[in-house]
Scaffold this motif. Structure first.
Motif, PDB file in Angstrom:
ATOM      1  N   LYS A 107       0.804  -1.217   0.000  1.00 42.77           N
ATOM      2  CA  LYS A 107       0.000   0.000   0.000  1.00 42.77           C
ATOM      3  C   LYS A 107       0.843   1.275   0.000  1.00 42.77           C
ATOM      4  O   LYS A 107       0.546   2.230  -0.704  1.00 42.77           O
ATOM      5  CB  LYS A 107      -0.923  -0.014   1.224  1.00 42.77           C
ATOM      6  CG  LYS A 107      -2.080   0.947   1.099  1.00 42.77           C
ATOM      7  CD  LYS A 107      -3.079   0.705   2.215  1.00 42.77           C
ATOM      8  CE  LYS A 107      -3.979   1.889   2.244  1.00 42.77           C
ATOM      9  NZ  LYS A 107      -5.262   1.932   2.077  1.00 42.77           N
ATOM     10  N   ALA A 108       1.908   1.248   0.782  1.00 38.52           N
ATOM     11  CA  ALA A 108       2.728   2.457   0.919  1.00 38.52           C
ATOM     12  C   ALA A 108       3.391   2.848  -0.403  1.00 38.52           C
ATOM     13  O   ALA A 108       3.656   4.020  -0.654  1.00 38.52           O
ATOM     14  CB  ALA A 108       3.783   2.237   1.987  1.00 38.52           C
ATOM     15  N   GLY A 109       3.643   1.861  -1.263  1.00 37.00           N
ATOM     16  CA  GLY A 109       4.359   2.156  -2.492  1.00 37.00           C
ATOM     17  C   GLY A 109       3.470   2.408  -3.695  1.00 37.00           C
ATOM     18  O   GLY A 109       3.962   2.628  -4.803  1.00 37.00           O
ATOM     19  N   ARG A 110       2.152   2.388  -3.471  1.00 38.56           N
ATOM     20  CA  ARG A 110       1.238   2.452  -4.616  1.00 38.56           C
ATOM     21  C   ARG A 110       1.288   3.779  -5.352  1.00 38.56           C
ATOM     22  O   ARG A 110       1.302   3.799  -6.579  1.00 38.56           O
ATOM     23  CB  ARG A 110      -0.194   2.176  -4.165  1.00 38.56           C
ATOM     24  CG  ARG A 110      -0.334   0.751  -3.702  1.00 38.56           C
ATOM     25  CD  ARG A 110      -1.575   0.096  -4.215  1.00 38.56           C
ATOM     26  NE  ARG A 110      -1.796  -1.089  -3.407  1.00 38.56           N
ATOM     27  CZ  ARG A 110      -2.689  -1.144  -2.437  1.00 38.56           C
ATOM     28  NH1 ARG A 110      -3.477  -0.126  -2.197  1.00 38.56           N
ATOM     29  NH2 ARG A 110      -2.805  -2.226  -1.723  1.00 38.56           N
ATOM     30  N   GLN A 146       3.620   5.783  -5.711  1.00 39.80           N
ATOM     31  CA  GLN A 146       4.839   5.844  -6.505  1.00 39.80           C
ATOM     32  C   GLN A 146       4.714   4.973  -7.751  1.00 39.80           C
ATOM     33  O   GLN A 146       5.122   5.372  -8.845  1.00 39.80           O
ATOM     34  CB  GLN A 146       5.991   5.369  -5.632  1.00 39.80           C
ATOM     35  CG  GLN A 146       7.329   5.901  -6.071  1.00 39.80           C
ATOM     36  CD  GLN A 146       8.450   5.288  -5.254  1.00 39.80           C
ATOM     37  OE1 GLN A 146       8.225   4.755  -4.166  1.00 39.80           O
ATOM     38  NE2 GLN A 146       9.651   5.349  -5.779  1.00 39.80           N
TER      39      GLN A 146
END
Ligand code: ADP
Ligand code: MG
Lengths: 265, 276
Positions: A119-122, A124
């Motif tokens: 989720k945190a990298g979505r 980006q």
């Protein structure tokens, strides 16, 4: 190894009492990194074949092997998981998107559903996908209704490559676009293919479009496959009446020096 | 918020919303504007309107304040109208969604029930229901809802059936979205707007039905309603027509307000769909 093998696929529709054989006994294969152009007059069954392949429609008979799986026997969670490997781009650049969607949500869906990135990298990854299809990352916040047709098709392509598929089915994917935009979208598709080895099943009624991207061409008429061969051979020396008619429908398709093709054959 | 802006841009929407907002304020502040029980005897009987500043709209046969009745009647009318419409929409949505998604025999069965409710005139249904069970606000609400849920059910089902075939639903399936998520995130939000636009019409019809039931003496006897005030005034229509005219005007203004609001809403939705 063959990526996709369709064997003896059939589909009949009964509308108003009479049955239409939309797809009749079609067999074809597709290799990794290859583009097969599927051409035929309107109503010849191309979309039906594409929809059966995408598991949007059930087939009446026949089998499909895709990446070694018995593709038509998959169901439920299993099917949904495998769908990551085969994606589709639709013709209708407006109708293919939920009118309430934003560019970000369109691209977030496949990343979330198949857990491609945490989720945190979505955000980006969404920016990277937009960049890959030639759109600024700032588009992420826009409503899908605020972007033009050509841009929407780029977003559809970004959504299709988000799950890292091995096959993308394109049903008249550039037919609704201006001729000026068409070429650039086709160029993008060829680039992505060379970069990622994706196979395309490119459905179109227009041989001029298919000439620019296809390695091989399959000709459909009234639900049947009437001719298959290397792109050049089908265009320069069509055998079936259907293929001849399609070649004649595009003026100067053969005589014209091959200015456009992005593949050197 | 954007919808509100679109709504206010249409003259119908702006006027309708203005009327409804005023009515809502009246309903909300009725106890402040006219404290005490509106059904109590407040002064001399049959005081004509515009003669006594304490009773601007006069009094009725029993000496009850007409203005107090109208102000408090706003509460009943709006509350019953909204509650009945809400119940009708809720039932209609559930039935329509189930029929649309399930298809097959379930769809067939549910739609025959919808047919049955659509064939019976809704006012007769409400009348029979209240006569049998007895008049109270919840029963009146339910009685009106029973006659009004069939239209939203049919519309919801039609919406689901049409949206289910759109390319964006196919696209959601292609990326492997779960069917439940497709139903609730892709289909439902897009199926709702026309059904919600319909709800304003249902509110107007519900308010009229409530007034008609009260007029026939089938409303809740413990609350003041415009319908019962009109019925009350009917007996002395020749000598004191104002007793029926004032609640009648209130009813007409409310229904027009709701109608204009719904027109504005429909236009606002339509305008959004036309946007590029
Ligand atoms: N859902 C359907 N119901 C009935 N007939 C259909 C349906 N979809 C397609 N057909 C028929 O199947 C045939 C092939 O249609 P289609 O696959 O859309 O062709 P193409 O994409 O090549 O234009 C046509 O005759 C069409 O009318
Ligand atoms: Mg088609």
């Amino acid at each position: 190894m063959t990526l996709l093998a369709i064997e003896n696929l059939s589909k009949r529709f009964s509308s108003g009492g009479r049955a239409v054989a939309a797809v009749g006994d079609v067999s074809l294969t597709l290799e990794p990194g290859e583009t097969l152009g599927l051409v035929g007059a309107s109503g010849s069954g191309k979309s039906t074949l594409a929809r059966i392949l995408m598991r949007l429609l059930p087939a009446d008979a026949g089998s499909i092997r895709f990446e070694g799986e018995d593709w038509l026997s998959l169901s439920g969670t299993d099917l949904r998981r495998h769908r990551a490997r085969m994606q589709m781009v639709f013709q209708d650049v407006l109708g293919a998107f939920n009118p309430r969607a934003t560019v970000a949500s369109v691209l977030d869906d496949p990343l979330r559903i198949h857990d491609i990135v945490p989720k945190a990298g979505r955000a980006q990854e969404i920016a990277a996908l937009l960049d890959r299809v030639g759109l600024p990352a700032s588009y992420a916040g826009r409503s899908i209704r605020e972007v033009s047709g050509g841009q929407r098709q780029r977003i559809a392509i970004a959504r299709a490559i988000a799950t890292k598929p091995s096959l993308i089915v394109l049903d008249e994917a550039v037919s609704a676009l201006d001729v000026s935009i068409r070429g650039r979208i086709l160029e993008l598709l060829v680039e992505l293919q060379e970069e990622r080895g994706i196979s395309y099943l490119f459905v179109s009624h227009d041989l001029a479009v298919l000439r620019a991207v296809s390695h091989r061409i399959a000709v459909m008429e009234a639900g049947r496959l009437v001719e298959t061969g290397p792109m050049r051979q089908v265009i320069e020396n069509p055998q079936s009446p259907a293929a001849k008619a399609l070649v004649n429908a595009v003026p100067r398709l053969v005589t014209q020096p091959t200015e456009g093709p992005f593949h050197d054959v | 918020m954007r919808l509100l802006r679109d709504l206010l841009r249409t003259p119908e929407g702006a006027i309708g919303l203005g009327i409804l907002a005023a009515l809502a304020l009246v309903a909300l502040f009725a106890p402040v504007l006219s404290p005490g029980d509106p059904l109590r005897i407040a002064g001399r009987a049959l005081l004509p309107p515009f003669t006594d500043p304490a009773f601007p709209l006069g009094t009725d046969r029993l000496g009850r304040d007409v203005l107090a009745g109208i102000l408090h009647g706003t509460r009943t009318s709006l509350a019953v109208g909204l509650a009945a419409a809400l119940a009708a929409i809720a039932i209609g949505l559930c039935v329509g969604l189930t029929a649309g998604f399930a298809g097959g025999l379930i769809d067939e069965g549910l739609m025959r029930v919808v047919d049955a409710f659509q064939i019976v005139p809704s006012f007769l249904l409400a009348l029979a229901f209240v006569s049998v069970i007895g008049a109270s606000v919840p029963v009146v609400v339910l009685a009106i809802a029973l006659g009004a849920w069939a239209d939203p059910a049919r519309l919801t089902r039609a919406q689901v059936l049409s949206i289910r075939e759109r390319d964006y639903v196919a696209s959601a399936r292609v990326i492997g979205m779960h069917p439940a998520e497709i139903a609730f995130r892709e289909i439902l939000p897009n199926a709702l707007p026309p059904v919600l636009a319909l709800s304003a019409i249902i509110v107007a019809a519900a308010i009229l039905t409530e007034a008609a039931l009260s007029f026939l003496g089938l409303g809740d006897p413990n609350v003041v309603t415009w319908g019962s005030m009109i019925a009350e005034g009917r007996n002395i229509l020749r000598s004191s027509p104002s007793l029926s005219i004032f609640p009648g005007i209130a009813l007409v203004i409310t229904v027009i307000g709701v109608y204009l609001f719904s027109e504005g809403l429909t236009k606002a939705f339509a305008g959004r769909r036309l946007e590029p």
